[in-house]
Design a protein around this motif. Structure first.
Motif, PDB file in Angstrom:
ATOM      1  N   GLY A   1       0.841  -1.196   0.000  1.00  0.00           N
ATOM      2  CA  GLY A   1       0.000   0.000   0.000  1.00  0.00           C
ATOM      3  C   GLY A   1       0.877   1.247   0.000  1.00  0.00           C
ATOM      4  O   GLY A   1       2.083   1.177   0.264  1.00  0.00           O
ATOM      5  N   VAL A   2       0.255   2.386  -0.320  1.00  0.00           N
ATOM      6  CA  VAL A   2       1.008   3.652  -0.284  1.00  0.00           C
ATOM      7  C   VAL A   2       1.386   3.984   1.164  1.00  0.00           C
ATOM      8  O   VAL A   2       2.387   4.649   1.413  1.00  0.00           O
TER       9      VAL A   2
ATOM     10  N   TYR B   1      -3.717  14.127   3.823  1.00  0.00           N
ATOM     11  CA  TYR B   1      -3.833  12.729   4.239  1.00  0.00           C
ATOM     12  C   TYR B   1      -3.128  12.517   5.591  1.00  0.00           C
ATOM     13  O   TYR B   1      -1.955  12.856   5.754  1.00  0.00           O
TER      14      TYR B   1
ATOM     15  N   TYR C   1       0.685  11.002   6.583  1.00  0.00           N
ATOM     16  CA  TYR C   1       1.971  11.695   6.453  1.00  0.00           C
ATOM     17  C   TYR C   1       2.457  12.109   7.841  1.00  0.00           C
ATOM     18  O   TYR C   1       3.609  11.936   8.203  1.00  0.00           O
TER      19      TYR C   1
ATOM     20  N   ALA D   1      -0.506  15.363  -1.694  1.00  0.00           N
ATOM     21  CA  ALA D   1      -1.503  14.444  -2.245  1.00  0.00           C
ATOM     22  C   ALA D   1      -2.204  15.190  -3.372  1.00  0.00           C
ATOM     23  O   ALA D   1      -2.733  16.282  -3.169  1.00  0.00           O
TER      24      ALA D   1
ATOM     25  N   ALA E   1      -2.814   8.943  -5.377  1.00  0.00           N
ATOM     26  CA  ALA E   1      -3.744   7.866  -4.994  1.00  0.00           C
ATOM     27  C   ALA E   1      -5.057   7.967  -5.778  1.00  0.00           C
ATOM     28  O   ALA E   1      -5.675   6.956  -6.099  1.00  0.00           O
ATOM     29  N   TYR E   2      -5.468   9.189  -6.089  1.00  0.00           N
ATOM     30  CA  TYR E   2      -6.783   9.395  -6.733  1.00  0.00           C
ATOM     31  C   TYR E   2      -6.646   9.773  -8.208  1.00  0.00           C
ATOM     32  O   TYR E   2      -7.571  10.352  -8.794  1.00  0.00           O
TER      33      TYR E   2
ATOM     34  N   THR F   1      -1.592   4.093  -5.781  1.00  0.00           N
ATOM     35  CA  THR F   1      -2.170   2.984  -5.028  1.00  0.00           C
ATOM     36  C   THR F   1      -3.081   2.139  -5.906  1.00  0.00           C
ATOM     37  O   THR F   1      -3.614   2.632  -6.910  1.00  0.00           O
TER      38      THR F   1
END
Ligand SMILES: Cc1ncc(COP(=O)(O)O)c(C=O)c1O
Length: 365
Positions: free
Chosen positions: A88-89, A114, A117, A158, A190-191, A214
Motif C-alpha cells: 500500500g502507499v 492525508y 503523512y 496528495a 492515490a486518486y 495505489t
C-alpha cells in the motif's frame, strides 16, 4: 500476573510514546461505505479469475516482487529500477520518510491532507511544517514556496488532495521541485484515475520527484494492500534498501498484472464515479450544502456544528460517511466517498432526510 507483566514491560521509544493512536472507523456489514474512498463495488473480473486459480502450492513460496515491478514499470513507461512496489502507499510513505528524514529536517505539508503523512513523520526526528490552505482549500502554492528552507527534506503533496479533493497543477509541482532541489517532492497520486492528470512522465527527468500510486482506490484492491513509488533510480535504490523484500504478498502480486491489463474495467469504474460525482453535486446544491470542487472519488461538504449528528443519522440510514472536523481548518466538514450513481442516489436520499431532520439546509453557506 497481569500486574507483574506491566511492571517489567519494556518501554517503547519516546517518539512512539508520543504518537497518537490511529483508529480507523470499523465498517458495519450492511452499510454503504462512503467513509474510506475505496472502490465501492469490486475489482476487475479478470482479477477474480486469477484469484480463483491461485494454488495452495503457490502460497508456500515467498513472493517475488521484481518481475511484477518490471511489468508495472513498463505500464508506467519507466525502468524497473525506477519503481518499487509496496504494501500500500501507507508503507511507501513510511519507508520514504524512514529513508530520508534525519534529525533537524523539515517535512513540508500543505494541510489539511492525508493523515498518515503526519503519523509516519512522528516516528522520525524531523519537524512537520504545516502550510494551511485558505478557506477555499485550494492548494496553498505561494505559501508553500515561501515555507521552503534549506532544511526542507520532503514535501508531501496528495494530488488530488484528501479530504478536500482539490489539486495542484503540473506547473506548480514542477516549480516546487525546482525550488527545493535538496528535498524529495512526493506527489501522491492515490486518486489519479478520477482526475486524469499525472506527473509520472516527469519521473527521472526531475531529480527529486517521487510519485506514489495505489491500487486501493479505482482498482478496488484495498484489501490486498498494494501501492508503489516511482522515482529516479538514484533515489529508489536507497528506498529499496529500507523496504522489506517481502512486504507485498504473492496474492497481491498475482492480481496486479490482470488489474493493470483490464484498462476497460478501470475506465468504466472511473467514468461511473465521475458521472455519480456530478449527479451528487447537483443533489448537494439542491440541499444548499456547501461543497468543495473535487477531482477525486469523494466530496468534502460543510455540515456545520451538527456534523457528528449528521454522520450518525447517515449511519442510521445505512450510509457511512467520514467526519473530518478534526482536520486542520475543517471544523464542521464531512467527507463523502463517491461510488456508483445508484449508490449515490441512496446516499442523496439519506442526506436529504438527515438535512431535514437537523434543519441545516443552507446553514453553512
Ligand atoms: C492521499 C492518500 N494516499 C494514500 C492512501 C493510502 O493508500 P493505500 O491504501 O495504498 O495505503 C490514501 C488512502 O486513503 C490516501 O488518501
Amino acid at each position: 500476573m497481569a500486574e507483574t507483566m506491566k511492571a517489567i514491560c519494556p518501554a517503547p521509544r519516546l517518539r512512539v510514546q508520543g504518537m497518537k493512536e490511529y483508529h480507523p472507523p470499523l465498517g458495519c456489514r450492511d452499510a454503504l461505505r462512503l467513509d474510506f474512498n475505496e472502490n465501492t463495488l469490486a475489482c476487475s473480473p479478470k482479477v477474480r479469475e486469477v484469484l480463483g486459480r491461485i494454488s495452495a502450492g503457490a502460497l508456500t513460496r515467498y513472493p517475488e516482487r521484481e518481475p511484477v515491478e518490471a511489468v508495472v514499470a513498463a505500464h508506467l513507461g519507466l525502468l524497473p529500477a525506477q519503481v518499487a512496489l509496496t504494501n500500500g502507499v501507507d508503507e511507501a510513505i513510511h519507508v520514504l520518510f524512514e529513508t530520508f528524514l534525519e534529525d533537524g529536517d523539515e517535512l513540508l505539508l500543505p494541510v489539511p491532507t492525508y493523515t498518515m503523512y503526519e503519523v509516519y513523520s512522528s516516528m522520525t526526528a524531523a519537524r512537520v511544517v504545516p502550510v494551511q490552505a485558505a478557506d477555499d482549500l485550494k492548494f496553498p502554492f505561494e505559501r508553500l514556496l515561501a515555507a521552503i528552507t534549506p532544511r526542507t527534506k520532503i514535501v508531501a503533496i496528495a494530488n488530488p488532495n484528501s479530504p478536500s479533493g482539490t489539486i495542484a497543477t503540473r506547473a506548480q509541482l514542477i516549480e516546487i521541485a525546482r525550488r527545493a532541489p535538496q528535498a524529495v517532492v512526493l506527489v501522491d497520486e492515490a486518486y489519479f484515475h478520477f482526475h486524469g492528470e499525472t506527473v509520472v512522465d516527469l519521473v527521472g527527468g526531475l531529480p527529486n520527484l517521487i510519485v506514489a500510486r495505489t491500487f486501493s482506490k479505482a482498482y478496488g484492491l484495498a484489501g490486498l494492500r498494494i501501492g508503489l513509488l516511482a522515482g529516479p533510480a538514484e533515489l529508489m535504490r536507497w528506498i529499496k534498501r529500507v523496504l522489506s523484500p517481502y512486504s507485498v504478498n504473492s496474492v497481491a502480486l498475482a492480481c496486479l498484472v490482470p488489474a493493470l491489463e483490464d484498462a476497460a474495467y478501470l475506465d468504466w469504474y472511473a467514468g461511473e464515479v465521475v458521472a455519480a460525482r456530478s449527479e451528487f453535486e447537483t443533489a448537494l446544491d439542491a440541499e444548499e450544502i456547501r461543497r468543495w470542487p473535487s477531482h477525486a472519488n469523494f466530496i468534502l461538504v460543510e455540515i456545520g456544528p451538527r456534523h457528528a449528528d449528521f454522520v450518525r443519522l447517515m449511519s442510521d440510514a445505512g450510509v457511512l460517511v467520514r467526519d473530518r472536523s478534526s482536520d486542520p481548518g475543517c471544523d464542521g466538514r464531512v467527507r463523502i466517498t463517491i461510488g456508483t450513481r445508484q449508490q449515490m442516489r441512496q446516499a442523496a436520499a439519506a442526506l436529504h432526510d438527515a438535512v431535514a431532520a437537523l434543519k441545516i439546509k443552507g446553514d453553512a453557506q
